[in-house]
Design a protein around this motif. Structure first.
Motif, short mmCIF file in Angstrom:
data_model
loop_
_atom_site.label_atom_id
_atom_site.label_comp_id
_atom_site.label_asym_id
_atom_site.label_seq_id
_atom_site.Cartn_x
_atom_site.Cartn_y
_atom_site.Cartn_z
N TYR A 1 4.52 5.14 12.50
CA TYR A 1 4.58 6.23 13.47
C TYR A 1 3.17 6.55 13.97
O TYR A 1 2.97 6.88 15.14
CB TYR A 1 5.20 7.47 12.81
N TYR A 2 2.19 6.46 13.08
CA TYR A 2 0.81 6.80 13.41
C TYR A 2 0.01 5.61 13.92
O TYR A 2 -0.98 5.79 14.65
CB TYR A 2 0.11 7.39 12.18
N ASP A 3 0.40 4.39 13.54
CA ASP A 3 -0.36 3.20 13.92
C ASP A 3 0.61 2.01 13.88
O ASP A 3 1.11 1.66 12.81
CB ASP A 3 -1.51 3.00 12.93
N ASN A 4 0.83 1.38 15.03
CA ASN A 4 1.83 0.30 15.10
C ASN A 4 1.40 -0.97 14.36
O ASN A 4 2.14 -1.94 14.30
CB ASN A 4 2.23 0.00 16.54
N HIS A 5 0.21 -0.97 13.80
CA HIS A 5 -0.21 -2.07 12.92
C HIS A 5 0.69 -2.15 11.68
O HIS A 5 0.84 -3.21 11.07
CB HIS A 5 -1.68 -1.85 12.55
N TYR A 6 1.28 -1.02 11.30
CA TYR A 6 2.19 -0.96 10.15
C TYR A 6 3.59 -1.32 10.65
O TYR A 6 4.34 -0.47 11.10
CB TYR A 6 2.11 0.41 9.47
N ASN A 7 3.87 -2.62 10.59
CA ASN A 7 5.07 -3.19 11.20
C ASN A 7 5.77 -4.09 10.18
O ASN A 7 5.49 -4.03 8.98
CB ASN A 7 4.67 -3.95 12.46
N LEU A 8 6.68 -4.93 10.64
CA LEU A 8 7.43 -5.82 9.76
C LEU A 8 6.50 -6.74 8.97
O LEU A 8 6.69 -6.94 7.77
CB LEU A 8 8.45 -6.64 10.54
N LYS A 9 5.50 -7.30 9.61
CA LYS A 9 4.55 -8.17 8.92
C LYS A 9 3.88 -7.41 7.77
O LYS A 9 3.75 -7.93 6.66
CB LYS A 9 3.51 -8.71 9.89
N PHE A 10 3.46 -6.19 8.02
CA PHE A 10 2.86 -5.36 6.98
C PHE A 10 3.84 -5.14 5.83
O PHE A 10 3.50 -5.30 4.66
CB PHE A 10 2.42 -4.01 7.57
N LEU A 11 5.08 -4.77 6.16
CA LEU A 11 6.10 -4.53 5.14
C LEU A 11 6.29 -5.77 4.26
O LEU A 11 6.31 -5.66 3.03
CB LEU A 11 7.44 -4.15 5.80
N LEU A 12 6.41 -6.91 4.86
CA LEU A 12 6.66 -8.14 4.11
C LEU A 12 5.46 -8.56 3.26
O LEU A 12 5.62 -9.28 2.28
CB LEU A 12 7.07 -9.27 5.06
N GLN A 13 4.27 -8.09 3.61
CA GLN A 13 3.07 -8.42 2.84
C GLN A 13 2.73 -7.36 1.79
O GLN A 13 1.86 -7.60 0.96
CB GLN A 13 1.88 -8.63 3.77
N SER A 14 3.39 -6.22 1.83
CA SER A 14 3.08 -5.18 0.84
C SER A 14 3.68 -5.58 -0.51
O SER A 14 4.57 -6.42 -0.59
CB SER A 14 3.59 -3.81 1.31
N SER A 15 3.17 -4.97 -1.56
CA SER A 15 3.58 -5.33 -2.91
C SER A 15 4.36 -4.20 -3.56
O SER A 15 4.44 -3.10 -3.03
CB SER A 15 2.35 -5.69 -3.74
N LYS A 16 4.90 -4.49 -4.73
CA LYS A 16 5.60 -3.49 -5.54
C LYS A 16 4.91 -3.44 -6.89
O LYS A 16 5.00 -4.39 -7.65
CB LYS A 16 7.06 -3.87 -5.74
N PRO A 17 4.20 -2.36 -7.19
CA PRO A 17 3.93 -1.20 -6.34
C PRO A 17 2.83 -1.50 -5.32
O PRO A 17 2.23 -2.56 -5.33
CB PRO A 17 3.47 -0.14 -7.34
N ASP A 18 2.57 -0.52 -4.49
CA ASP A 18 1.47 -0.56 -3.55
C ASP A 18 1.04 0.88 -3.32
O ASP A 18 1.84 1.81 -3.50
CB ASP A 18 1.89 -1.23 -2.24
N ILE A 19 -0.22 1.07 -2.94
CA ILE A 19 -0.73 2.43 -2.74
C ILE A 19 -1.62 2.45 -1.50
O ILE A 19 -2.55 1.65 -1.38
CB ILE A 19 -1.56 2.93 -3.94
N TYR A 20 -1.34 3.38 -0.60
CA TYR A 20 -2.15 3.59 0.59
C TYR A 20 -2.53 5.07 0.68
O TYR A 20 -1.66 5.94 0.62
CB TYR A 20 -1.39 3.17 1.86
N ARG A 21 -3.82 5.32 0.80
CA ARG A 21 -4.31 6.70 0.98
C ARG A 21 -4.50 6.93 2.47
O ARG A 21 -5.30 6.26 3.12
CB ARG A 21 -5.62 6.92 0.24
#
Length: 190
Positions: free
Chosen positions: A153-173
């Motif tokens: 919502y704040y930055d379109n860089h956070y998209n499907l590619k980002f989701l698929l590359q994130s880990s479990k767990p993951d942390i973003y400040r």
């Protein structure tokens, strides 16, 4: 006034044997939850909120206990509802659904919700948290899809590619000045 939101995506959880809301953490997920505590303890988080899903609560529970804080459970932070069933969608079905959802944010399966609907409910929570806890540090126990949609919502860089590359767990400040996002830093090193 600066407010920080820590998006804490839940740790690894079993994919079978549980209803979606009741899925706990695997042994690796439990170890990683302890690492989340070690990593974020020095951040001196003031407020803890979570999805009502057990795996999200369990990922931040130890951290909240160390901080001697309660976890506020918010229904609107639940996973994106892909279908009317309370069961996990297989990876084989999920990836094409995600691709279509990101190319058409209004797309939803019958009984499910679209990316747009999920983002709207998630952002409503974020805006309320930023207003209510202005100047505080807030940890959110969350899930990959809704986390990505809220950040997107704040930055379109956070998209499907980002989701698929994130880990479990993951942390973003996420650092906010009022309601405006000014910076994001990935804190998870796993």
């Amino acid at each position: 006034m600066t407010t920080y939101i820590y998006m804490v995506r839940h740790g690894e959880s079993p994919k079978t044997g549980y209803k979606e809301r009741e899925r706990v953490l695997t042994k690796k997920g439990q170890i990683d939850a302890h690492r989340v505590t070690e990593l974020l303890q020095a951040e001196n988080i003031d407020v803890f909120v979570s999805s009502p899903y057990k795996r999200s609560i369990l990922t931040i529970q130890e951290l909240a206990e160390v901080a001697q804080k309660e976890i506020l459970v918010l229904e609107d932070l639940k996973v994106r509802i892909f279908s009317a069933q309370d069961t996990r969608i297989s990876d084989k079905e999920l990836f094409p659904l995600l691709e279509r959802s990101y190319s058409d944010p209004h797309y939803a399966l019958p009984g499910g919700e679209s990316n747009e609907e999920c983002q709207i409910r998630g952002i409503k929570v974020i805006k309320e948290l930023l207003h209510t806890y202005q100047g505080k540090k807030i940890a959110i126990g969350t899930h990959g899809a809704i986390m990505t949609l809220m950040m997107g919502y704040y930055d379109n860089h956070y998209n499907l590619k980002f989701l698929l590359q994130s880990s479990k767990p993951d942390i973003y400040r996420m650092e906010f000045n009022g309601q405006n996002l000014v910076a994001v830093a990935r804190l998870w090193d796993g």
